[in-house]
Design an enzyme around this catalytic site. Sequence first.
Site, PDB file in Angstrom:
ATOM      1  N   TRP A 120       9.793  -3.462   7.846  1.00  0.00           N
ATOM      2  CA  TRP A 120      10.745  -3.107   8.902  1.00  0.00           C
ATOM      3  C   TRP A 120      12.207  -3.159   8.449  1.00  0.00           C
ATOM      4  O   TRP A 120      13.098  -2.834   9.220  1.00  0.00           O
ATOM      5  CB  TRP A 120      10.573  -4.068  10.094  1.00  0.00           C
ATOM      6  CG  TRP A 120      10.506  -5.510   9.682  1.00  0.00           C
ATOM      7  CD1 TRP A 120       9.356  -6.222   9.468  1.00  0.00           C
ATOM      8  CD2 TRP A 120      11.595  -6.387   9.366  1.00  0.00           C
ATOM      9  NE1 TRP A 120       9.678  -7.497   9.043  1.00  0.00           N
ATOM     10  CE2 TRP A 120      11.041  -7.628   8.976  1.00  0.00           C
ATOM     11  CE3 TRP A 120      12.987  -6.251   9.382  1.00  0.00           C
ATOM     12  CZ2 TRP A 120      11.828  -8.724   8.600  1.00  0.00           C
ATOM     13  CZ3 TRP A 120      13.766  -7.345   9.004  1.00  0.00           C
ATOM     14  CH2 TRP A 120      13.184  -8.563   8.614  1.00  0.00           C
ATOM     15  N   ASN A 121      12.452  -3.585   7.200  1.00  0.00           N
ATOM     16  CA  ASN A 121      13.872  -3.804   6.853  1.00  0.00           C
ATOM     17  C   ASN A 121      14.598  -2.500   6.500  1.00  0.00           C
ATOM     18  O   ASN A 121      15.799  -2.375   6.764  1.00  0.00           O
ATOM     19  CB  ASN A 121      14.019  -4.874   5.758  1.00  0.00           C
ATOM     20  CG  ASN A 121      13.313  -4.544   4.480  1.00  0.00           C
ATOM     21  OD1 ASN A 121      12.379  -3.740   4.459  1.00  0.00           O
ATOM     22  ND2 ASN A 121      13.742  -5.142   3.391  1.00  0.00           N
TER      23      ASN A 121
ATOM     24  N   PRO B 204       4.033   2.372   9.565  1.00  0.00           N
ATOM     25  CA  PRO B 204       5.166   1.459   9.726  1.00  0.00           C
ATOM     26  C   PRO B 204       4.841   0.431  10.791  1.00  0.00           C
ATOM     27  O   PRO B 204       3.958   0.657  11.624  1.00  0.00           O
ATOM     28  CB  PRO B 204       6.279   2.396  10.212  1.00  0.00           C
ATOM     29  CG  PRO B 204       5.555   3.488  10.949  1.00  0.00           C
ATOM     30  CD  PRO B 204       4.188   3.611  10.342  1.00  0.00           C
TER      31      PRO B 204
ATOM     32  N   GLY C 288       6.094  -4.883   1.152  1.00  0.00           N
ATOM     33  CA  GLY C 288       6.094  -5.958   2.151  1.00  0.00           C
ATOM     34  C   GLY C 288       6.053  -7.298   1.442  1.00  0.00           C
ATOM     35  O   GLY C 288       6.425  -7.398   0.274  1.00  0.00           O
ATOM     36  N   SER C 289       5.584  -8.301   2.148  1.00  0.00           N
ATOM     37  CA  SER C 289       5.637  -9.648   1.588  1.00  0.00           C
ATOM     38  C   SER C 289       4.521  -9.854   0.564  1.00  0.00           C
ATOM     39  O   SER C 289       3.469  -9.201   0.615  1.00  0.00           O
ATOM     40  CB  SER C 289       5.507 -10.675   2.705  1.00  0.00           C
ATOM     41  OG  SER C 289       4.231 -10.562   3.300  1.00  0.00           O
TER      42      SER C 289
ATOM     43  N   GLU D 298       4.850  -3.307  -3.853  1.00  0.00           N
ATOM     44  CA  GLU D 298       6.253  -3.739  -3.985  1.00  0.00           C
ATOM     45  C   GLU D 298       6.470  -4.898  -3.027  1.00  0.00           C
ATOM     46  O   GLU D 298       6.380  -4.712  -1.815  1.00  0.00           O
ATOM     47  CB  GLU D 298       7.178  -2.576  -3.618  1.00  0.00           C
ATOM     48  CG  GLU D 298       7.101  -1.419  -4.580  1.00  0.00           C
ATOM     49  CD  GLU D 298       7.674  -1.757  -5.933  1.00  0.00           C
ATOM     50  OE1 GLU D 298       8.636  -2.551  -6.002  1.00  0.00           O
ATOM     51  OE2 GLU D 298       7.174  -1.229  -6.932  1.00  0.00           O
TER      52      GLU D 298
ATOM     53  N   CYS E 139      14.837  -7.004   0.039  1.00  0.00           N
ATOM     54  CA  CYS E 139      14.009  -7.650  -0.990  1.00  0.00           C
ATOM     55  C   CYS E 139      14.859  -8.097  -2.171  1.00  0.00           C
ATOM     56  O   CYS E 139      14.527  -9.065  -2.843  1.00  0.00           O
ATOM     57  CB  CYS E 139      12.914  -6.706  -1.446  1.00  0.00           C
ATOM     58  SG  CYS E 139      13.545  -5.110  -1.962  1.00  0.00           S
TER      59      CYS E 139
ATOM     60  N   GLU F 254      11.678 -16.955  -0.307  1.00  0.00           N
ATOM     61  CA  GLU F 254      12.565 -15.883   0.128  1.00  0.00           C
ATOM     62  C   GLU F 254      13.005 -16.200   1.569  1.00  0.00           C
ATOM     63  O   GLU F 254      12.174 -16.378   2.448  1.00  0.00           O
ATOM     64  CB  GLU F 254      11.773 -14.576   0.092  1.00  0.00           C
ATOM     65  CG  GLU F 254      12.560 -13.361   0.495  1.00  0.00           C
ATOM     66  CD  GLU F 254      11.665 -12.126   0.597  1.00  0.00           C
ATOM     67  OE1 GLU F 254      10.624 -12.197   1.281  1.00  0.00           O
ATOM     68  OE2 GLU F 254      12.016 -11.105   0.000  1.00  0.00           O
TER      69      GLU F 254
HETATM   70  P1  NAD Z   1       4.774  -7.982   5.868  1.00  0.00           P
HETATM   71  O1  NAD Z   1       4.022  -8.257   4.618  1.00  0.00           O
HETATM   72  O2  NAD Z   1       4.659  -8.921   6.996  1.00  0.00           O
HETATM   73  O3  NAD Z   1       4.345  -6.555   6.468  1.00  0.00           O
HETATM   74  C1  NAD Z   1       4.440  -5.365   5.700  1.00  0.00           C
HETATM   75  C2  NAD Z   1       3.469  -4.348   6.261  1.00  0.00           C
HETATM   76  O4  NAD Z   1       2.134  -4.786   6.065  1.00  0.00           O
HETATM   77  C3  NAD Z   1       3.617  -4.109   7.764  1.00  0.00           C
HETATM   78  O5  NAD Z   1       3.470  -2.740   8.020  1.00  0.00           O
HETATM   79  C4  NAD Z   1       2.458  -4.917   8.348  1.00  0.00           C
HETATM   80  O6  NAD Z   1       2.032  -4.446   9.608  1.00  0.00           O
HETATM   81  C5  NAD Z   1       1.399  -4.697   7.290  1.00  0.00           C
HETATM   82  N1  NAD Z   1       0.329  -5.702   7.239  1.00  0.00           N
HETATM   83  C6  NAD Z   1       0.405  -7.021   7.549  1.00  0.00           C
HETATM   84  N2  NAD Z   1      -0.770  -7.622   7.290  1.00  0.00           N
HETATM   85  C7  NAD Z   1      -1.601  -6.667   6.810  1.00  0.00           C
HETATM   86  C8  NAD Z   1      -2.943  -6.683   6.335  1.00  0.00           C
HETATM   87  N3  NAD Z   1      -3.676  -7.795   6.311  1.00  0.00           N
HETATM   88  N4  NAD Z   1      -3.479  -5.529   5.892  1.00  0.00           N
HETATM   89  C9  NAD Z   1      -2.744  -4.383   5.882  1.00  0.00           C
HETATM   90  N5  NAD Z   1      -1.477  -4.312   6.321  1.00  0.00           N
HETATM   91  C10 NAD Z   1      -0.909  -5.443   6.776  1.00  0.00           C
HETATM   92  O7  NAD Z   1       6.291  -7.783   5.416  1.00  0.00           O
HETATM   93  P2  NAD Z   1       7.562  -7.521   6.339  1.00  0.00           P
HETATM   94  O8  NAD Z   1       7.947  -8.790   7.002  1.00  0.00           O
HETATM   95  O9  NAD Z   1       7.337  -6.310   7.152  1.00  0.00           O
HETATM   96  O10 NAD Z   1       8.659  -7.129   5.253  1.00  0.00           O
HETATM   97  C11 NAD Z   1       9.466  -8.044   4.592  1.00  0.00           C
HETATM   98  C12 NAD Z   1       8.945  -8.260   3.172  1.00  0.00           C
HETATM   99  O11 NAD Z   1       8.931  -7.046   2.456  1.00  0.00           O
HETATM  100  C13 NAD Z   1       9.852  -9.186   2.379  1.00  0.00           C
HETATM  101  O12 NAD Z   1       9.062 -10.103   1.649  1.00  0.00           O
HETATM  102  C14 NAD Z   1      10.586  -8.236   1.424  1.00  0.00           C
HETATM  103  O13 NAD Z   1      11.033  -8.843   0.228  1.00  0.00           O
HETATM  104  C15 NAD Z   1       9.531  -7.216   1.171  1.00  0.00           C
HETATM  105  N6  NAD Z   1      10.137  -5.974   0.698  1.00  0.00           N
HETATM  106  C16 NAD Z   1       9.957  -5.610  -0.607  1.00  0.00           C
HETATM  107  C17 NAD Z   1      10.574  -4.460  -1.113  1.00  0.00           C
HETATM  108  C18 NAD Z   1      10.395  -4.043  -2.556  1.00  0.00           C
HETATM  109  O14 NAD Z   1      10.710  -2.907  -2.869  1.00  0.00           O
HETATM  110  N7  NAD Z   1       9.890  -4.907  -3.434  1.00  0.00           N
HETATM  111  C19 NAD Z   1      11.368  -3.681  -0.271  1.00  0.00           C
HETATM  112  C20 NAD Z   1      11.527  -4.090   1.068  1.00  0.00           C
HETATM  113  C21 NAD Z   1      10.898  -5.226   1.547  1.00  0.00           C
END
Ligand code: NAD
Length: 479
Positions: free
Chosen positions: A151-152, A176, A227-228, A247, A281, A380
């Site tokens: 979402w960021n 998303p 994501g995370s 990522e 990130c 983080e």
């Molecule tokens: P998150 O991991 O909570 O969610 C990311 C996505 O995964 C969402 O769409 C969520 O609905 C989905 N999701 C959650 N659990 C799942 C599962 N079990 N199976 C499949 N999909 C699932 O992360 P967030 O809070 O949305 O984003 C923040 C994180 O993203 C931070 O850790 C940040 O560092 C990272 N990030 C990394 C980059 C990069 O390029 N390395 C860029 C932006 C953000």
Amino acid sequence: MVEELSLFLGGEWTTGSGDERYALVSPVTGQHVADVPIPSAADIDRAVAAARAAQDEYRHWSAFERAALLHRIAEAIEPMVPEIARIQTLEQGKPYHAESLDDIAEANEYFINAAEDVKRLRGDVIPTTDRNKRMFTFHRPVGVWAAITPWNFPVTIPLEYLGPGLATGNAVIVKPPPFTAWALLELAKAFDEAGVPKGLVSILPGGPDVGRRLVSHEGIDGIGFTGSSETGRRIIAAMGIKRSIMEMSGNGPTIVADDADIGAAARLAVYGAYYNAGQVCCATERVIVVDPVHDAFVEAATAAAAEVRLGDPFAPDTTMGPLNNEATAAKMDRHLADATERGAEILVGGGRAGGFPTDLYYDLTIVDGVPEDAALATEESFGPVLPIIAARDDTDAVAIANRTHLGLQAAVFTSSLRRAFWYADHVRSGTVVINDSTDFWETFQPFGGAAGTDTGWGRGSIEEFTDLQTLVIDTENVR
Ligand code: NAD
């Protein structure tokens, strides 16, 4: 007014076959601004089937035909920029003038760059031991990708998959989070306008359930995940044999050496802490300051922090808006309480700012004397905080910087070229930025991390969306 949104499913605008709706509440105003339909299991199957059918035909388009389609998408986006940026600010919280407009103004670049890259994507001619054989490689599309995004950066991160994915002949289904899906759904109108074959792109907002279904779906060939790291681990365990681009989280250190321009280091470290309210990130998650310049750095950082304007993200002079969600604000609360319990000192800010329409407006916070085992240092934080950690010398600074499992992007401030290279040789990080913020970023920059923050993308992205096919010809048996 509550906007009733539709899914972009198999090239159609529909609310889908289920009746689940996500009530999107703006972090800016606290108001319920949109209802987002959540796709049912049958909707997901329908999107995958439509993607497979469309990709079967699209994979035979020439690279030049695909590049032309991407240029049409880029052109269709241009007039939409202010409206997409407005929606992005409303649902995500980032300042409209200082960030959102620039962010969306680059959206077309993801398609233009991929269109240019794919025209130059070449295979190899490989020498053989058998003199009658000829051997070549071709880059073939992987098939249907599911891109699971955070979402960021609600629009540009999905475009990191859509641009190169479509350029190389794939179909892409984006999932998303529902609370930041509106701006991307708005952008999806450009796919219609540019004549993207129906089904090749779907946008299916949803939470972990929708993500899980896509990850384990037999009709999906590749997973793109941003994501995370926690979620990334779960996805890797669940996806089976699929291509993937992962990522994940960062814990970016900024190192300030004793010969640094302290004013610039402080200004850019503070920027790395407040840009997008720290929800990046590659945000500046830790500042490691070599002892002799510690006090000067603290003074300069405190002065730089006083320039930051927290406020209504639609106001022209606002430089920092609210956090996007309560989980992120609660994590900030927890990290700050933990740091102070362990003896750290809050110099600036320190909590939620009162007097705003929601509780998500968080003061830019500077914390000094952060112990290395504090959550602020080891995890983080993903919020507007600048934790300062003192180091004895360069060697100590590197040792502290490398005590992370999230080596995505680091910065080093020094006026010595020799030292800059020394740091680059010793800091374990996918990118090392010398004399600029950890938040430095260009759309074509190879991006990926060391130490467990990603599983690819070191060189650039276009090849990663392809499978290599080897063609062997026996010239003896050909007439
Ligand atoms: P998150 O991991 O909570 O969610 C990311 C996505 O995964 C969402 O769409 C969520 O609905 C989905 N999701 C959650 N659990 C799942 C599962 N079990 N199976 C499949 N999909 C699932 O992360 P967030 O809070 O949305 O984003 C923040 C994180 O993203 C931070 O850790 C940040 O560092 C990272 N990030 C990394 C980059 C990069 O390029 N390395 C860029 C932006 C953000």
